[in-house]
Write a protein that holds these residues in place. Structure first.
Motif, PDB file in Angstrom:
ATOM      1  N   UNK A 236       6.818   0.727 -13.198  1.00 25.69           N
ATOM      2  CA  UNK A 236       7.850   0.810 -14.222  1.00 25.69           C
ATOM      3  C   UNK A 236       7.281   1.195 -15.572  1.00 25.69           C
ATOM      4  N   UNK A 237       6.056   0.691 -15.855  1.00 25.70           N
ATOM      5  CA  UNK A 237       5.398   1.054 -17.112  1.00 25.70           C
ATOM      6  C   UNK A 237       5.100   2.549 -17.147  1.00 25.70           C
ATOM      7  N   UNK A 238       4.627   3.093 -16.032  1.00 26.16           N
ATOM      8  CA  UNK A 238       4.351   4.532 -15.954  1.00 26.16           C
ATOM      9  C   UNK A 238       5.632   5.327 -16.140  1.00 26.16           C
TER      10      UNK A 238
ATOM     11  N   UNK B 204      -1.986   4.931  -2.205  1.00 28.95           N
ATOM     12  CA  UNK B 204      -1.135   6.110  -2.025  1.00 28.95           C
ATOM     13  C   UNK B 204       0.320   5.847  -2.395  1.00 28.95           C
ATOM     14  N   UNK B 205       0.815   4.650  -2.060  1.00 26.80           N
ATOM     15  CA  UNK B 205       2.217   4.365  -2.336  1.00 26.80           C
ATOM     16  C   UNK B 205       2.466   4.039  -3.810  1.00 26.80           C
ATOM     17  N   UNK B 206       1.420   4.205  -4.648  1.00 29.50           N
ATOM     18  CA  UNK B 206       1.602   4.101  -6.097  1.00 29.50           C
ATOM     19  C   UNK B 206       1.427   5.443  -6.786  1.00 29.50           C
TER      20      UNK B 206
ATOM     21  N   UNK C  66       9.578   4.213  -6.393  1.00 27.40           N
ATOM     22  CA  UNK C  66       8.503   3.223  -6.563  1.00 27.40           C
ATOM     23  C   UNK C  66       8.771   1.957  -5.743  1.00 27.40           C
ATOM     24  N   UNK C  67       7.816   1.540  -4.873  1.00 27.90           N
ATOM     25  CA  UNK C  67       7.977   0.301  -4.111  1.00 27.90           C
ATOM     26  C   UNK C  67       8.129  -0.913  -5.015  1.00 27.90           C
TER      27      UNK C  67
ATOM     28  N   UNK D 231       7.790   2.942   3.202  1.00 29.24           N
ATOM     29  CA  UNK D 231       7.142   3.335   4.454  1.00 29.24           C
ATOM     30  C   UNK D 231       6.793   4.817   4.456  1.00 29.24           C
ATOM     31  N   UNK D 232       7.628   5.638   3.830  1.00 29.70           N
ATOM     32  CA  UNK D 232       7.364   7.075   3.777  1.00 29.70           C
ATOM     33  C   UNK D 232       6.032   7.354   3.072  1.00 29.70           C
ATOM     34  N   UNK D 233       5.814   6.671   1.961  1.00 28.47           N
ATOM     35  CA  UNK D 233       4.575   6.892   1.222  1.00 28.47           C
ATOM     36  C   UNK D 233       3.358   6.275   1.916  1.00 28.47           C
TER      37      UNK D 233
END
Length: 467
Positions: free
Chosen positions: A385-387, A243-245, A376-377, A447-449
């Motif tokens: 970064x690639x995305x 989820x955090x991605x 992004x974490x 933490x939010x994500x």
């Protein structure tokens, strides 16, 4: 430099100088397309070649997806130096070019390096500058980039494009030299397990006050507690479905789409032709573009004061919604011109376009790049970064490649309407879904994500507060 603030300013100075040259890179297609159309030039272009010159910057940036991997492998400092070198190479090729093909090759260097440098600079600033200075530093990056765009847009009306090339190469050369004296990013050092070096670099940058010590402790604890598995297809899939991605990736797409497919870059690059078609007045088109360049810079300077007094998300929504109003107005005016209810030489469309560019500059041109860089974490910043880079390149290239044909087949009014609908949909998603990042540490955003709150364990925290 005994003061941590001065040390952070020193680190931030190289990206700020590089941003000026990046602005020149972004605006340079406008310069050569306008000057190549002059009767005394030896290089000629048609609509198809013009669309390639305008969009190559984005397409050439796609291979820069490797840059985040290089950043995670070799660090932020080496990555920044490499990007600067590529941009310098592009300016040299531009200066010696005698045909369109060499120009396009130079644009490839510029597209590859500038798209890489945006992510390198923003990640470097977000990791090395204190949270209370981070937003203003990243805002100044956008300010300086816009300054480069404005300068190149104005001086190109009076100087030959090769002279412009020499002027715009100076800031990036100075940035290259300055960055040689950088320390490495503490976040990257912690990620690589170099905890002693991380602590030393962090204290050099931030000092040893209580707030800095707390952030350092959170950084070290987060990285010490994380497991860094070996790269494999299973690990990659697990990362993609976490989820955090994927949620920050979606939010990044929405924000960048709101920027690029609002038409701001299309107007900046193809502005003289658009204003000529909208007003049937070449003088109005020329001075309209000069006004737009000045307004962009003034607007983005004003954004700094807005961000100081309002949240990042509020500024983004204000800029996006008000500029959408002007897009709808431009669509209505040009439609009325197309059916003969307004004269073809009416200046109303010019005012609408200038108003659109003004309100886009009041937030969108800055925050649209700053917020995604913060979302992004750190642990996902290689693939993330690639995305980010792919989205930058594809949205930039697609808007500049497709828009000339869009205007040709559906007209100006239809093109403006497409931009307006896209911007409105994106702003609704931002309002409903994207978190506020102002004043938040990178760990709080992560933490939010993960937990749906900026507090790592919101349920437990609520119980403790009640007790």
């Amino acid at each position: 430099m005994d003061s941590p603030i001065l040390r952070q300013m020193f680190v931030a100075s190289a990206p700020q100088l590089a941003a000026i040259s990046i602005g020149g890179v972004v605006g340079f297609p406008n310069v050569i397309l306008e000057q190549f159309k002059a009767n005394d030039t030896t290089i000629q272009v048609d609509i198809h070649m013009a669309s390639w010159i305008g969009s190559t910057h984005g397409l050439a940036g796609i291979p820069s997806i490797a840059m985040p991997t290089i950043m995670q492998w070799k660090g932020r400092k080496l990555s920044f130096l490499l990007c600067c070198f590529l941009i310098i190479t592009g300016w040299i090729l531009t200066y010696i070019s005698k045909n369109v093909m060499t120009i396009i090759i130079a644009e490839c260097f510029h597209g590859l390096a500038s798209n890489s440098l945006i992510i390198v600079s923003f990640y470097t600033i977000s990791e090395m500058i204190a949270p209370k200075y981070r937003m203003i530093s990243m805002s100044f990056y956008a300010i300086n980039q816009t300054f480069g765009m404005a300068v190149i847009g104005i001086i190109a009306r009076y100087l030959h494009w090769k002279t412009v090339t020499i002027i715009m190469s100076v800031p990036i050369i100075v940035a290259f030299v300055t960055s040689c004296a950088w320390p490495e990013s503490p976040s990257w050092l912690a990620y690589k397990g170099e905890y002693t070096k991380c602590e030393k670099a962090f204290k050099w940058l931030r000092g040893t006050d209580d707030i800095s010590q707390k952030e350092l402790k959170e950084l070290l604890n987060a990285q010490r507690g994380s497991v860094k598995p070996k790269a494999s297809a299973r690990v990659l899939l697990k990362q993609i479905i976490s989820r955090d991605f994927y949620v920050p990736c979606f939010h990044t797409f929405v924000i960048l789409c709101a920027f690029y497919w609002s038409g701001i870059m299309v107007i900046f690059i193809y502005g003289p032709d658009i204003l000529q078609r909208a007003t049937s007045n070449s003088a109005a088109a020329k001075y309209g573009m000069i006004s737009i360049n000045i307004i962009l810079y003034i607007g983005i300077l004003t954004t700094t004061f807005l961000l100081k007094n309002f949240s990042n998300k509020t500024v983004l929504l204000f800029s996006g919604i008000t500029s959408t109003v002007f897009l709808v107005s431009a669509s209505i005016v040009t439609y009325l011109q197309s059916i003969g209810l307004l004269p073809s030489n009416s200046m109303l469309s010019l005012y609408c376009v200038v108003g659109f560019m003004l309100f886009m500059s009041l937030g969108m041109t800055t925050v649209a790049f700053v917020i995604p860089a913060e979302l992004m974490p750190v642990k996902h910043r290689g693939l993330g970064g690639a995305v980010y880079v792919i989205l930058l390149c594809l949205l930039h290239a697609s808007s500049l490649k497709i828009s000339p044909y869009l205007m040709l087949y559906v007209g100006l009014w239809g093109t403006f309407l497409v931009y307006a609908v896209n911007a409105l949909v994106c702003m609704v998603i931002v309002w409903r879904c994207v978190p506020e990042t102002k004043g938040k540490t990178l760990q709080e955003i992560e933490d939010y994500y993960n937990y749906g709150s900026f507090v790592r364990n919101p349920i437990e925290n609520g119980v403790n507060e009640l007790l």
